[in-house]
Scaffold this motif. Structure first.
Motif, mmCIF file in Angstrom:
data_model
loop_
_atom_site.group_PDB
_atom_site.id
_atom_site.type_symbol
_atom_site.label_atom_id
_atom_site.label_comp_id
_atom_site.label_asym_id
_atom_site.label_seq_id
_atom_site.Cartn_x
_atom_site.Cartn_y
_atom_site.Cartn_z
ATOM 1 N N ALA A 145 64.026 82.775 29.042
ATOM 2 C CA ALA A 145 64.606 81.512 28.567
ATOM 3 C C ALA A 145 66.060 81.393 29.044
ATOM 4 C CB ALA A 145 64.522 81.434 27.047
ATOM 5 N N ALA A 146 66.781 82.510 29.017
ATOM 6 C CA ALA A 146 68.182 82.501 29.483
ATOM 7 C C ALA A 146 68.228 82.137 30.970
ATOM 8 C CB ALA A 146 68.815 83.873 29.250
ATOM 9 N N THR A 147 67.277 82.653 31.726
ATOM 10 C CA THR A 147 67.233 82.381 33.171
ATOM 11 C C THR A 147 66.954 80.900 33.417
ATOM 12 O OG1 THR A 147 66.433 84.614 33.499
ATOM 13 C CG2 THR A 147 66.134 83.102 35.341
ATOM 14 N N LYS A 148 66.086 80.341 32.605
ATOM 15 C CA LYS A 148 65.794 78.902 32.752
ATOM 16 C C LYS A 148 67.032 78.064 32.438
ATOM 17 C CE LYS A 148 62.082 76.642 32.074
ATOM 18 N NZ LYS A 148 61.072 75.917 31.285
ATOM 19 N N ARG A 149 67.795 78.472 31.432
ATOM 20 C CA ARG A 149 69.024 77.727 31.112
ATOM 21 C C ARG A 149 70.011 77.810 32.276
ATOM 22 N NH1 ARG A 149 68.216 80.052 26.078
ATOM 23 N NH2 ARG A 149 69.713 81.746 26.429
ATOM 24 N N ALA A 150 70.179 79.028 32.796
ATOM 25 C CA ALA A 150 71.139 79.221 33.898
ATOM 26 C C ALA A 150 70.721 78.378 35.107
ATOM 27 C CB ALA A 150 71.213 80.699 34.267
ATOM 28 N N GLU A 151 69.432 78.351 35.348
ATOM 29 C CA GLU A 151 68.904 77.622 36.497
ATOM 30 C C GLU A 151 69.035 76.101 36.302
ATOM 31 O OE1 GLU A 151 65.170 76.668 36.644
ATOM 32 O OE2 GLU A 151 65.303 76.200 38.773
ATOM 33 N N ALA A 152 68.794 75.659 35.071
ATOM 34 C CA ALA A 152 68.927 74.222 34.785
ATOM 35 C C ALA A 152 70.389 73.801 34.951
ATOM 36 C CB ALA A 152 68.461 73.918 33.369
ATOM 37 N N TYR A 153 71.280 74.622 34.418
ATOM 38 C CA TYR A 153 72.700 74.285 34.433
ATOM 39 C C TYR A 153 73.243 74.242 35.863
ATOM 40 C CZ TYR A 153 77.717 74.901 33.796
ATOM 41 O OH TYR A 153 79.088 74.751 33.877
ATOM 42 N N MET A 154 72.917 75.224 36.653
ATOM 43 C CA MET A 154 73.526 75.294 37.987
ATOM 44 C C MET A 154 72.711 74.577 39.059
ATOM 45 S SD MET A 154 75.181 78.619 39.630
ATOM 46 C CE MET A 154 76.101 78.611 41.144
ATOM 47 N N ASN A 155 71.399 74.674 38.991
ATOM 48 C CA ASN A 155 70.600 74.205 40.132
ATOM 49 C C ASN A 155 69.885 72.882 39.912
ATOM 50 O OD1 ASN A 155 71.429 76.578 41.277
ATOM 51 N ND2 ASN A 155 69.533 77.669 40.828
ATOM 52 N N ARG A 156 69.607 72.555 38.643
ATOM 53 C CA ARG A 156 68.849 71.314 38.415
ATOM 54 C C ARG A 156 69.691 70.207 37.810
ATOM 55 N NH1 ARG A 156 64.966 72.427 34.542
ATOM 56 N NH2 ARG A 156 65.157 74.692 34.513
ATOM 57 N N GLY B 30 67.173 85.064 48.979
ATOM 58 C CA GLY B 30 67.487 83.951 48.073
ATOM 59 C C GLY B 30 67.605 82.626 48.802
ATOM 60 N N LEU B 31 67.989 82.667 50.069
ATOM 61 C CA LEU B 31 68.114 81.412 50.821
ATOM 62 C C LEU B 31 66.721 80.862 51.144
ATOM 63 C CD1 LEU B 31 69.687 79.205 52.218
ATOM 64 C CD2 LEU B 31 70.220 80.786 54.080
ATOM 65 N N THR B 32 65.796 81.738 51.525
ATOM 66 C CA THR B 32 64.414 81.277 51.727
ATOM 67 C C THR B 32 63.870 80.727 50.410
ATOM 68 O OG1 THR B 32 64.098 83.074 53.320
ATOM 69 C CG2 THR B 32 62.113 81.934 52.580
ATOM 70 N N ASP B 33 64.103 81.454 49.332
ATOM 71 C CA ASP B 33 63.584 81.027 48.022
ATOM 72 C C ASP B 33 64.182 79.676 47.622
ATOM 73 O OD1 ASP B 33 62.238 83.397 48.038
ATOM 74 O OD2 ASP B 33 63.459 84.368 46.490
ATOM 75 N N THR B 34 65.468 79.479 47.890
ATOM 76 C CA THR B 34 66.134 78.221 47.562
ATOM 77 C C THR B 34 65.499 77.065 48.327
ATOM 78 O OG1 THR B 34 68.225 79.261 47.029
ATOM 79 C CG2 THR B 34 68.354 77.005 47.827
ATOM 80 N N LEU B 35 65.302 77.272 49.614
ATOM 81 C CA LEU B 35 64.788 76.178 50.450
ATOM 82 C C LEU B 35 63.337 75.850 50.100
ATOM 83 C CD1 LEU B 35 66.522 77.302 53.770
ATOM 84 C CD2 LEU B 35 67.129 75.300 52.383
ATOM 85 N N THR B 36 62.535 76.868 49.803
ATOM 86 C CA THR B 36 61.139 76.584 49.448
ATOM 87 C C THR B 36 61.070 75.948 48.049
ATOM 88 O OG1 THR B 36 60.866 78.869 48.738
ATOM 89 C CG2 THR B 36 60.098 78.351 50.933
ATOM 90 N N TRP B 37 61.974 76.337 47.163
ATOM 91 C CA TRP B 37 62.029 75.723 45.819
ATOM 92 C C TRP B 37 62.361 74.230 45.940
ATOM 93 C CZ3 TRP B 37 66.597 73.847 43.335
ATOM 94 C CH2 TRP B 37 66.407 73.475 42.006
ATOM 95 N N ILE B 38 63.314 73.895 46.803
ATOM 96 C CA ILE B 38 63.669 72.479 46.993
ATOM 97 C C ILE B 38 62.475 71.706 47.551
ATOM 98 C CG2 ILE B 38 65.058 70.943 48.482
ATOM 99 C CD1 ILE B 38 67.368 72.968 47.982
ATOM 100 N N LYS B 39 61.816 72.325 48.497
ATOM 101 C CA LYS B 39 60.627 71.666 49.089
ATOM 102 C C LYS B 39 59.611 71.353 47.995
ATOM 103 C CE LYS B 39 56.779 72.898 52.123
ATOM 104 N NZ LYS B 39 55.886 73.892 51.516
ATOM 105 N N GLN B 40 59.329 72.362 47.164
ATOM 106 C CA GLN B 40 58.286 72.164 46.144
ATOM 107 C C GLN B 40 58.714 71.202 45.049
ATOM 108 O OE1 GLN B 40 57.591 76.237 45.309
ATOM 109 N NE2 GLN B 40 56.519 76.455 47.243
#
Ligand code: BGC
Length: 453
Positions: free
Chosen positions: A240-251, A333-343
């Motif tokens: 849950a903490a990871t989801k918060r961090a991800e929402a705050y910074m990336n989404r 992490g850069l591959t993961d970032t780019l594929t996450w954006i794609k999806q």
């Protein structure tokens, strides 16, 4: 890079370049009628800048721009990402136009085109006019109109020659550093201000995109920083903490731009400080964009921490190589970032608009070379990661190394060097580092040198 065995390949028209930003390189902040920015003030606030450094001279690019374009040409750059200083164009941020400020960027664009280098301007890379900060800066809802007016002026001057625009650079850093934790200008520390500043940054972006689509002829987008978050364990609290961090910074920024809504987790993070926004604002923010800029430096392994304000999530230090800014080197992490954006966002056209590393550069060798093997290695692994994302179907169209020049690393000052070109700040002598020579080979071979060719 572990796990990647595929041959490195880039599309034939892949756009290779390097990036900088106005306050970090230009110097002469008040020249030719420019107004002060919030960084002008911040760098004069005791205790905020490492070593008391300021952008008063920086790389002196405002006076050496022509030589710097010649340097880009020597490196073989096909594109140059730079930012326009709002307070050079509008000394008070709105109203009176300073033609000389606009002319500077017009001359720069001409010189780039003369050298076959594609200009990629960003309208806002953190140096807000101080006069606007006096009116509340990003906390004042009127700033969306101020920004669109400024953008319109710049479009009118440059859109005959610029084909690809960015509105904002890394709005997350503006709010996290500038309004929540105070390590960057304007140095506020308020959980109540941060979501408001974030929202008006997004509204300003939307207003500038709308204005561009009314009159502009080419393409416009936004640049965000993405740091993928990996949960330290599979425990519910860490996840849950990871989801918060991800929402705050990336989404926080991309969801409104692409999907028209803020992530749910933001309410949980900001609690009573999270405002309700009108639907009309969300519609303004969700303007179709033509491309997305992604800045990638590192990842974050995350765990629950009840005391970490305000996320209740904290990074877990990894046993891995870190850069001088303490960031783990993690190319996957850069591959993961780019594929996450794609999806998540439907495979928009993406440019990696910043990627690079601050490392200690050893003293110049007897023959004058500056050998920076760690930076060369960083580029090798991260470029392989971009190639891997393309192989997995991501629509990545270009890559900009951060940075063309060693420069003012914001509050960390000049000691943190990201350049592929070394700058001697006492003499302003530029020396292409080994990483710059390596990058020139990457460009000349369209990446094939990475296959050991
Ligand atoms: C910014 C740059 C900065 C770089 C390295 C990005 O956050 O856009 O201005 O110098 O990262 O910290």
């Amino acid at each position: 890079m572990p796990g990647i065995t595929r041959r490195v390949r880039f599309p034939a028209n892949f756009l290779w370049g390097a990036a900088t930003s106005a306050y970090q390189i230009e110097g002469s902040p008040l020249a030719d009628g420019a107004g002060p920015s919030i960084w002008q003030r911040f760098t004069r606030t005791p205790g905020m800048m490492a070593n008391g450094d300021t952008g008063d001279v920086a790389c002196d690019h405002y006076r050496r721009w022509k030589d710097d374009v010649a340097l880009m040409k020597r490196l073989g750059l096909r594109a140059y990402r730079f930012s326009i200083a709002w307070a050079r164009v509008l000394p008070e941020g709105r109203g009176r136009v300073n033609a000389k400020g606009l002319d500077f960027y017009s001359r720069l664009v001409d010189e780039l085109l003369r050298n076959d280098i594609v200009p990629l301007p960003t309208l806002f890379h953190w140096d807000l006019p101080a006069a606007l900060d006096d009116r509340g800066g990003w906390l004042n809802p009127d700033i969306a109109d101020w920004f669109a007016d400024y953008a319109n002026l710049v479009y009118a001057k440059l859109d005959d020659r610029v084909r690809q625009w960015a509105t904002l650079n890394e709005p997350w850093v503006v709010t996290d550093g500038g309004y929540l934790h105070g390590a960057l200008a304007p140095g506020h520390r308020s959980k109540f201000e941060a979501p408001i500043a974030a929202h008006h940054l997004l509204r300003a972006h939307g207003a500038a995109v709308q204005a561009y689509h009314a009159n502009g002829k080419h393409r416009i987008g936004i640049v965000v920083n993405i740091e993928p978050k990996y949960s330290a364990t599979q425990g519910a609290e860490d996840l849950a903490a990871t989801k918060r961090a991800e929402a705050y910074m990336n989404r926080q920024y991309l969801d409104p731009v692409f999907l028209g809504a803020y992530p749910e987790e933001l309410r949980e993070i900001f609690d009573e400080a999270w405002p309700a926004w009108p639907d009309a604002d969300m519609a303004l923010i969700r303007q179709p964009i033509d491309w997305l800029g992604v800045n990638y430096y590192t990842r974050n392994v995350t765990r629950f921490d009840a005391n970490a304000y305000p996320l209740r999530a904290a990074p877990v230090k990894q046993d891995a190589t870190c850069t001088e800014t303490g960031w783990e080197v993690f190319a996957q992490g850069l591959t993961d970032t780019l594929t996450w954006i794609k999806q998540r966002y439907g495979n928009p056209p993406v440019y990696v608009t910043e990627n690079g590393a601050a490392f200690y550069d050893p003293p110049r060798a007897a023959d004058g070379r500056i050998d920076d093997p760690l930076r060369v290695d960083y580029f090798k692994t991260h470029l392989a990661a971009v190639s891997e994302a393309i192989a997995q179907g991501c629509d990545v169209r270009g890559y900009m190394a951060w940075s063309l020049l060693d420069n003012l690393e914001w509050s960390l000052g000049f000691a943190k060097r990201f350049g592929i070109v070394h700058v001697d700040f006492a003499t302003q002598v530029r020396t292409i580092k080994n990483s710059g020579k390596f990058y020139a080979d990457v460009i000349a071979t369209n990446g094939d040198v990475l296959n050991g060719a």
